[in-house]
Motif scaffolding. Sequence first.
Motif, short mmCIF file in Angstrom:
data_model
loop_
_atom_site.label_atom_id
_atom_site.label_comp_id
_atom_site.label_asym_id
_atom_site.label_seq_id
_atom_site.Cartn_x
_atom_site.Cartn_y
_atom_site.Cartn_z
N ALA A 42 -0.28 -5.03 15.36
CA ALA A 42 -0.48 -3.85 14.51
C ALA A 42 0.81 -3.56 13.74
CB ALA A 42 -0.89 -2.66 15.35
N GLY A 43 1.97 -3.80 14.41
CA GLY A 43 3.25 -3.62 13.75
C GLY A 43 3.37 -4.57 12.57
N CYS A 44 2.91 -5.80 12.78
CA CYS A 44 2.94 -6.75 11.68
C CYS A 44 2.08 -6.31 10.51
CB CYS A 44 2.45 -8.12 12.17
SG CYS A 44 3.50 -8.85 13.44
N VAL A 45 0.90 -5.76 10.87
CA VAL A 45 -0.03 -5.31 9.83
C VAL A 45 0.61 -4.19 9.02
CG1 VAL A 45 -2.24 -4.16 9.40
CG2 VAL A 45 -2.10 -6.02 11.07
N LEU A 46 1.21 -3.23 9.73
CA LEU A 46 1.84 -2.10 9.04
C LEU A 46 3.00 -2.60 8.17
CD1 LEU A 46 1.87 0.74 11.70
CD2 LEU A 46 0.31 0.41 9.77
N TYR A 47 3.76 -3.55 8.75
CA TYR A 47 4.88 -4.14 8.01
C TYR A 47 4.38 -4.72 6.70
CZ TYR A 47 9.32 -6.62 7.47
OH TYR A 47 10.53 -7.05 7.01
N GLU A 48 3.27 -5.43 6.79
CA GLU A 48 2.71 -6.08 5.60
C GLU A 48 2.18 -5.06 4.60
OE1 GLU A 48 0.33 -9.45 6.46
OE2 GLU A 48 -0.36 -9.67 4.39
N CYS A 49 1.56 -4.00 5.18
CA CYS A 49 1.05 -2.93 4.29
C CYS A 49 2.20 -2.32 3.49
CB CYS A 49 0.38 -1.84 5.10
SG CYS A 49 -1.21 -2.28 5.78
N LEU A 50 3.32 -2.14 4.16
CA LEU A 50 4.43 -1.44 3.53
C LEU A 50 5.23 -2.35 2.59
CD1 LEU A 50 5.72 0.55 6.65
CD2 LEU A 50 4.61 1.53 4.63
N THR A 51 5.28 -3.61 2.97
CA THR A 51 6.17 -4.49 2.22
C THR A 51 5.43 -5.55 1.41
OG1 THR A 51 6.36 -6.03 4.04
CG2 THR A 51 7.94 -4.20 3.99
N GLY A 52 4.15 -5.73 1.72
CA GLY A 52 3.39 -6.74 1.00
C GLY A 52 3.52 -8.13 1.61
N LEU A 94 0.84 -1.20 0.00
CA LEU A 94 0.00 0.00 0.00
C LEU A 94 0.87 1.25 0.00
CD1 LEU A 94 -2.67 -1.03 2.67
CD2 LEU A 94 -2.65 -1.46 0.19
N PRO A 95 0.37 2.30 -0.61
CA PRO A 95 1.12 3.56 -0.56
C PRO A 95 1.30 4.02 0.88
CG PRO A 95 -0.74 3.71 -2.07
CD PRO A 95 -0.90 2.44 -1.33
N LEU A 96 2.29 4.84 1.08
CA LEU A 96 2.62 5.31 2.43
C LEU A 96 1.42 5.95 3.13
CD1 LEU A 96 4.84 5.73 4.54
CD2 LEU A 96 5.35 7.93 3.44
N GLY A 97 0.72 6.89 2.41
CA GLY A 97 -0.41 7.61 3.02
C GLY A 97 -1.49 6.64 3.46
N VAL A 98 -1.75 5.66 2.60
CA VAL A 98 -2.79 4.69 2.93
C VAL A 98 -2.38 3.88 4.15
CG1 VAL A 98 -4.06 2.70 2.08
CG2 VAL A 98 -3.56 4.61 0.54
N THR A 99 -1.11 3.51 4.19
CA THR A 99 -0.61 2.74 5.33
C THR A 99 -0.78 3.52 6.63
OG1 THR A 99 1.02 1.73 3.88
CG2 THR A 99 1.41 1.54 6.26
N LEU A 100 -0.42 4.80 6.57
CA LEU A 100 -0.55 5.64 7.77
C LEU A 100 -2.01 5.73 8.20
CD1 LEU A 100 2.00 8.50 7.01
CD2 LEU A 100 2.16 6.75 8.81
N SER A 101 -2.90 5.90 7.24
CA SER A 101 -4.32 5.99 7.55
C SER A 101 -4.78 4.69 8.21
CB SER A 101 -5.12 6.26 6.28
OG SER A 101 -6.49 6.28 6.57
N VAL A 102 -4.38 3.57 7.64
CA VAL A 102 -4.74 2.27 8.21
C VAL A 102 -4.20 2.18 9.63
CG1 VAL A 102 -4.22 -0.20 8.07
CG2 VAL A 102 -4.93 1.05 6.02
N GLY A 103 -2.95 2.60 9.79
CA GLY A 103 -2.31 2.52 11.10
C GLY A 103 -3.03 3.37 12.13
#
Lengths: 665, 246
Positions: free
Chosen positions: A590-600, A497-506
Amino acid sequence: MKPRGLSLTLKIFLGTALVVVAIVGATLAITARQASRTVDDSVTRVLASAREAVSAQLTGGGKGLLESATTFAENPQFRSIVEERVGTDVLDQAQEAATSLNAIWVQITDAKGLRIAKSDEPGAPEVDMLGSAEIRSALEDDGTTGFGVTKDSVVIQVAAVPVYGAGKIVGALLVARAIDDAFAAELKQRSASDVEIIFHTTNATGATVISASTLGRTPEVLAAIEALPETNDASAEMRVERDFAEVHYVGLAAVLNNSAGDLAGGFVMLKNRDAEFAGFKRLQQSLLLSGGLGILVAGLLSLLLARGITRPVSKLAEAARRAADGDYGTTIPQTSRDEIGVLAGAFRNLLGDLKEKQALVDFLSSGDTAKTVQLQIMSATAEQRIEQGGLVPGNRFAGRYEVKEILGEGGMGTVFKAVDGELGEVIAIKTLRTQFLAQDPTALDRFRSEIRLARKISHRNVVRTHDIGENSGVYYITMEFVDGKSLKDLIKARRRLPLGVTLSVGKQLARALEVAHDMGVIHRDIKPQNMVVEPDGVLKVMDFGIARMASRKPESGVTQQGMIVGTPEYMAPEQVTGGEVDHRVDIYAAGCVLYECLTGRPPFQAETAYQLIAKLLEEVPEHPAKLNPDVPGALDALVMAMLSKDPAGRPQTALALHDRLAQIG
Amino acid sequence: MSGHRSTRRRWSQSTAATLAAVLLAVVLAPAPVAAQGSVNGRVAITERPGEATTDFNATVVYLVPVDSAPRPPVAKAKGEKVPSASIAMNGRAFVPHVRVITPGMKVEFPNQDPFSHNIFSTATGAAFDLGLYGAGKSKDATFKRAGAFPIYCNIHPRMTAFVVVAPTSWYAQAGNDGRWTIEGVPAGRYTLHVWHERATEVKQSITVLATGLSDVSSSLDARGFKFSPHKNKFGKEYDKNSAVRY
């Protein structure tokens, strides 16, 4: 959309002006009241003292006239002239007396009351004067004084004294002094209280005549006299209030009687109330002037003040207007540290959130993610299981829910879309795998209480849990139906996911966790599959309280396969090892989720659960920034911190997590 | 008035014994006298601020010779008619208000009003009471002593007059402009007396030359004058309350 109604600037100005006007107005009203009372008191006092003075003057005048007449009549030669009735000499003496005593006329009678001389009428006939109470009294050896009226309606003060001959009364001397304008003017001067005086009487036809006046003889003065109540009580004092020539007068009226007690006329004393008010009028003017200046100053101040407030506020308003139109790009300067500054900061954050949400929405709508990915994971075996509980689309379930379609299947059970027949609401039904519950009789009770707690969570980022039930051996929970896509599907579809989307999700995830943690609910199974993104960009976290069901006693641990509920990829080390678990496992997840959002991909990947567990217990995951160069350092560090093996190394609360995410962007 | 005048020189040389004869001679047959001049002057009256003098003609001036000068004739021979002057009562007023005479003269008081008057004076040395008398009648009073005597009417308090008895016959009454002239004054030194009812009498020394003396200026101060009502002939006030002056 322009602001309607009064602008803030005008409101502040008007408010300030209103306060000044109110203060000035109140001051004026109070002083006017006070002044009016003071003036009334003063006028009353002045009139009372003027009444005393005028009475004293009239009494003294009568006494003086009587004395002078007595003295004049004591001259032996005058006596002999009267006794001998030498016509020319009597007339001469009458005239002499008139001049000496400043009388308008002097009359002399003989002992029988027959007039023998009248000073102003040389050929006056010898008429009987006994009709005059004063003459009668004088001939009875008693000098008297009183008031009377002349033929031409002039009020007079008269005195009559006996004239003695050789041991007997040979006549009477009657002296009349006119109460004319000069007299009134002198009275006014002597009373020293600036009171106007009007003497009046009635003529032969009964019409009111003004005998003397310091106010002139205008029709309105006459009208005021005519309006006086009729009385012949000399002790009566009548209060008068009239306007003459646009000046307001307050006065006292009294009557004048002759020595027989008959009404001869009256007088009115009038005090100019406006003149007494003059001092107050000046005060009033200066008050009004200072009030006006106050309004002016207040106006300028409020304008300055208002501009200080409204400039940033109108900037905010403009930004809000543009945001409402869909433009979140407005920059909002941090102006001050006051409430406006705080508001600007908050609004900036809000705009940031909106921007991110918008990014999410844009992202959702741009990608080809329309197909229902959940259905792909449906398996035949699952279908068979569901049928056992009567959960078949088109059926009525538990006598209440009309099953519509299968939404998907997760680790815990299958999800259906259904309509609550009782409430008419679209809901989601999630079946629970009973095998977990059957092994532990107390597990169901614990699970129920957990659900009861979790259903209390009401937040836009949390999928609302409605109820838990059992039907034909199938345990299920009902929940809010969310129409959206799972985060897992989004990541799968877009790789990352794009950075902005990841931050929003986070941030949205952090908010959901914050609310749940505050209520003492730990999710324990945070993963992309449990998060749904609605078309409008709102992220919703599902299955609060459900993971509990799967969490066995700690000692049963991870040694038995199948005991590990949920998804080991997202489990914190302490959760995997069956140690003490607290809310920080959700932070890790949540860290794992963000990790996955950023890296797939999740932080750790392995062929088997055991390999995975070993990895997550021992290995440090690769930095997301290495896998995705777009990840800023701060976010990379934050995610790594969240993935800390030691719970103390992670952000300690969901709020702290949110704030750190917010700082990044 | 009378024209009996003599020179200072002759008087100064006369003796007490010859005085009467000389005077008689002068009275009977006025002798031509040399060195007689005219003395004239002007009176100024200082009034209160804002007030103007309206009664200059009530000013009386007369000369008294210094250095034991002979007196002008004051006596008359037996049978001789006493020179007289007159003050009339007209319209409840004395006309004139001031009359100057010399000692021994009498003043007639004719009543020209239609009603009675009672003329009297309570002045020391000149007291008289003419009683009440009617229209057309006249009574007189003789003044023996020099001095200024107020004359009143008992039934008309506002009527006042002054008979000024000058000790010499060199007297005059000022005109309405305050100017006065005394004719036939022999050369010599004199005391000029200036009298006015509202001022203290002023005395000035003057020297009259044979050609006379001109423009003698005198100044009277009327600012200190205070009116006080007189009493009637019985010694009583007419009317203390009256605002009218008498």
